[in-house]
Design a protein around this motif. Structure first.
Motif, short mmCIF file in Angstrom:
data_model
loop_
_atom_site.label_atom_id
_atom_site.label_comp_id
_atom_site.label_asym_id
_atom_site.label_seq_id
_atom_site.Cartn_x
_atom_site.Cartn_y
_atom_site.Cartn_z
N ALA A 42 0.82 -1.22 0.00
CA ALA A 42 0.00 0.00 0.00
C ALA A 42 0.85 1.26 0.00
CB ALA A 42 -0.93 0.00 1.21
N ASP A 43 2.08 1.18 0.55
CA ASP A 43 2.90 2.38 0.66
C ASP A 43 3.81 2.60 -0.54
OD1 ASP A 43 4.44 0.17 1.20
OD2 ASP A 43 5.58 1.11 2.83
N ARG A 44 3.77 1.72 -1.51
CA ARG A 44 4.59 1.89 -2.71
C ARG A 44 3.96 2.93 -3.62
NH1 ARG A 44 7.69 -2.52 -4.49
NH2 ARG A 44 7.90 -1.41 -6.48
N VAL A 49 0.63 1.81 -12.12
CA VAL A 49 -0.74 2.21 -11.81
C VAL A 49 -0.76 3.46 -10.94
CG1 VAL A 49 -2.85 1.53 -10.61
CG2 VAL A 49 -1.69 -0.10 -12.10
N THR A 50 0.01 3.48 -9.88
CA THR A 50 0.02 4.62 -8.97
C THR A 50 0.51 5.88 -9.66
OG1 THR A 50 0.42 3.12 -7.12
CG2 THR A 50 0.85 5.45 -6.74
N ARG A 304 10.29 10.64 -4.44
CA ARG A 304 8.95 11.17 -4.25
C ARG A 304 8.30 10.69 -2.95
NH1 ARG A 304 6.55 13.73 -8.65
NH2 ARG A 304 4.97 14.24 -7.08
N ALA A 305 9.01 9.91 -2.16
CA ALA A 305 8.44 9.45 -0.88
C ALA A 305 8.20 10.62 0.07
CB ALA A 305 9.36 8.43 -0.23
N GLY A 306 8.97 11.71 -0.09
CA GLY A 306 8.75 12.91 0.70
C GLY A 306 9.54 12.98 1.98
N ASP A 307 10.28 11.91 2.33
CA ASP A 307 11.02 11.93 3.59
C ASP A 307 12.52 11.78 3.40
OD1 ASP A 307 11.20 9.31 2.79
OD2 ASP A 307 10.40 8.44 4.64
N THR A 308 12.98 11.83 2.15
CA THR A 308 14.40 11.63 1.86
C THR A 308 14.86 12.65 0.83
OG1 THR A 308 14.33 9.25 2.36
CG2 THR A 308 16.11 10.00 0.93
#
Length: 693
Positions: A42-44, A49-50, A304-308
């Motif tokens: 779910a976190d990928r 698709v995402t 794009r994870a936003g934390d790195t």
């Protein structure tokens, strides 16, 4: 202030040119290699698709619905179709499930020889170890397939019996639909045609009549033609898995008219077929920039994870640019040129690489020059090796903070060959953070303490951070202070690791989690260390400090130590220490550090877990004489606790053990890892190694 990443330039949600066709019922894309169709986690955020949904929302579409009817392996490129309306699902599903949708692939293989230019492959596919599949020749297969099946069956009695059952079931299955599945495995049928051949290499057109897991890959491997770049099935060396979904034909769900969607064959296929050594720098700045952008695209999920805000954009030959690495720190890039010493042949063209990197959109570009021979470097801060300021664009502040999984770390981009953090250990630090809750943690060869920061963030109750460099330890303290770590519970120690470990063992120290990530080579006034010859002895000392049920995270980036050999070192070290290892797990590398084609990764990481209290030691490996008792028992008589290391419970501390310091003068970088060099006059001399971190 932590600098942003230039996301809009390097990491868009989706590239519009990837869309092959689109209407209100369908959208067809040209999926690149290295992108999953639809990640189950779910976190990928980096699957097709995402990313496509994010693109549709970004352009203002009111509905981002995507119906999934077709999947491609992560490493397979080409035509991938989705429905845009639920009303279109039934018509499309009937065609895929009924096998009336026609799919055509192209694969590159070696060793085609004098085989027939056309043929049909018929196999039963059964699961095999390691997530692979195995093919058993089916009735109706060619003589070559049957011969290989007999050879395969001859390897084990169990397989022979199973194959006889398969043939019996195959006779029963005649007359059934080709897609029938029986206890003998799933029937797979593929038609092939030779498209082009040059010497030993060939391109094949493949048309599967069934759709099984790994069907094309396992069937070609079964007849001795594994696809180039397919590590799982023994394919020839290639920059990627050379399998491409070239064409898809089906009837349009709304009109019923025949529709054909095609994807052009990627350039990697023609390049591999020619077998000519290509110079990735011959095309100049534009081609190098294109290669860098393609490499950056594969880091989308991290960026794009936003934390790195610090990651590797280009990792040498693994990204098609041998001799070059490019690291992103916020809005700045650090380019490392390996083999770039004066007069060294084969070095990448400096100006071409730096100009290409600058065109990626970063504020400024730094350069680090890493000669093949470490003896060339006397002072790692000399301008010829590591200019203090950016060589393209604007310089960064002398010290800035970057984020890694939300944790802040200080880096210095112009301070020698390294910056203060080893980026290839990002995922290992995340694992340490997950394991550290309530643990007592020991971080050896700690450099600037990044592993300790992760452990404290994960809830470690105590930690000890050990490094021989006064400057590195001071830096580690700053990193720990930045997250509010209690100095009384999380101490830093300036000491040579070997004598410190011996003193800690004799003092009865025990730790729940130990991180052992030494350089490939290190020298202090009193000792020399080489991972190739000394890692086993070092690991044995570390194992002795593990509490029952404790874990040792052991790493090396020495290219001369293969993964299997590294595991043997650890098993032998555990036996020498009298430890019962109940699990030894290989850990994968971050996605931004791909290995060179056909090569093992430079970083080997293993997580070893020892038995809980009361578990017997490994057979035949009693603890050495003088082995200290577990925590809570008195220390060996007369043995003091080392400086910064509390004595075991019930054992009073004595005079601190002296730290062993390196000779004065500027240090050499740690093992050639382009993530950070030792800083300060006490840093040990450590030879850089080409192709390391």
């Amino acid at each position: 202030m932590i600098p942003r990443l230039p996301l809009s330039e390097l990491f868009p949600d989706f590239h519009p040119e990837w869309i092959l066709a689109e209407d209100e019922d369908l959208i067809v894309i040209d999926k690149p290699a290295f992108m999953s169709t639809h990640a189950p986690e779910a976190d990928r955020i980096d699957d097709a698709v995402t990313r496509l949904r994010a693109f549709l929302r970004g352009r203002g579409d009111a509905d981002d619905y995507l119906g999934i009817h077709q999947r491609l392996d992560r490493d397979t490129s080409g035509v991938l179709l989705f429905t845009r309306r639920r009303e279109a699902n039934a018509a499309v599903a009937r065609q895929f499930e009924g096998r009336t949708a026609q799919k055509t692939y192209v694969a590159a293989v070696a060793g085609f020889g004098d085989r027939a230019p056309r043929g049909t492959l018929r196999h039963r596919l059964v699961p095999a170890p390691g997530g692979a599949m195995r093919a058993i020749a089916e009735a109706g297969a060619g003589p070559e397939d049957r011969g290989r099946a007999r050879e395969d069956r001859g390897r084990a009695r169990e397989d022979r019996g199973r194959a006889r059952e398969d043939r019996g079931r195959a006779r029963e299955d005649r007359g059934r639909e080709p897609g029938d599945r029986g206890a003998a495995g799933a029937l797979a049928i593929t038609r092939y045609r030779l498209l082009e051949r040059r010497g030993d290499r060939a391109l094949l057109e493949l048309r599967p009549e069934t759709g099984r897991t790994h069907q094309l890959r396992v069937q070609l491997a079964a007849i001795g033609l594994p696809i180039a770049g397919d590590l799982l099935y023994g394919g020839a060396e290639a920059p990627r898995l050379l399998l491409h979904a070239a064409e898809l034909r089906l009837d349009h769900p709304a009109t019923g008219a025949a529709a054909t969607f095609r994807s052009p064959l990627p350039a990697a296929f023609a390049a591999w077929l020619s077998a000519a050594p290509a110079d990735p720098y011959a095309g100049g700045v534009a081609d190098v920039e294109r290669a860098m952008r393609e490499a950056a695209e594969r880091r989308y999920g991290v960026a794009r994870a936003g934390d790195t805000t610090a990651l590797r954009l280009v990792h040498g030959a693994g990204d098609g640019l041998p001799g070059v690495s490019v690291d992103l720190y916020g809005e700045h890039l650090v380019v490392s040129l390996f083999g770039g010493g004066e007069g060294e042949a084969g070095a990448p063209p400096r100006d071409v690489v730096l100009d290409a990197a600058h065109r990626l959109g970063a504020k400024g570009v730094y350069v680090k020059v890493r000669p093949k021979h470490a003896s060339v470097i006397v002072d790692a801060r000399r301008e010829e090796f590591a200019p203090r300021h950016a060589v393209r664009g604007e310089s960064a502040p002398e010290e800035l903070a970057v984020l890694e999984h939300g944790l802040p770390f200080k880096v210095r981009l112009g301070d020698g060959l390294s910056t203060g953090i080893f980026l290839d250990q990002r995922e290992n630090r995340r694992r340490v953070r997950e394991l550290a809750g309530g643990a007592r943690v020991l971080n050896l060869f700690a450099y600037t303490g990044a592993f300790t920061v992760a452990a404290v963030a994960g809830g470690a109750r105590e930690s000890v951070t050990v490094d021989v460099s006064r400057g590195a330890i001071a830096w580690a303290r700053e990193n720990l202070d930045a997250i509010g770590a209690d100095p009384a519970a999380h101490v830093v120690v300036e000491a040579d690791v070997f004598p410190w470990l011996k003193a800690a063992a004799q003092a009865g120290q025990r730790f729940d989690l130990i991180v052992l990530d030494p350089p490939s080579f290190a020298t202090t006034k009193k000792s020399r260390f080489s991972a190739a010859s000394d890692f086993g002895a070092l690991a044995a000392l570390a194992f002795r400090l593990l509490a029952p049920g404790g874990r040792l995270l052991a790493c090396t980036n020495h290219r001369g130590i293969a993964r299997a050999r590294f595991r043997r070192h650890l098993h032998e070290a555990a036996r020498e220490a009298g430890c019962d290892v109940v699990q030894m797990k290989d850990l994968p590398d971050p996605v931004d550090f791909p290995s060179d084609p056909g090569m093992e990764s430079h970083l080997k990481s293993v997580l070893a877990t020892v038995g809980a209290a009361g578990a017997p030691a490994a057979k035949g490996a009693p603890a050495k004489k003088g082995m200290p008792a577990a925590k809570g028992m008195p220390a060996a008589k007369g043995m003091p606790a080392a400086k910064g290391m509390p004595a075991a419970k019930g054992a009073p501390a004595a005079k601190a053990a002296p730290a062993v310091r390196a000779s004065k003068g500027a240090p050499l970088p740690r093992g050639g890892k382009p993530g950070g060099a030792r800083r300060g006059p006490a840093a040990p001399a450590r030879a850089p190694r080409r192709g390391a971190r």
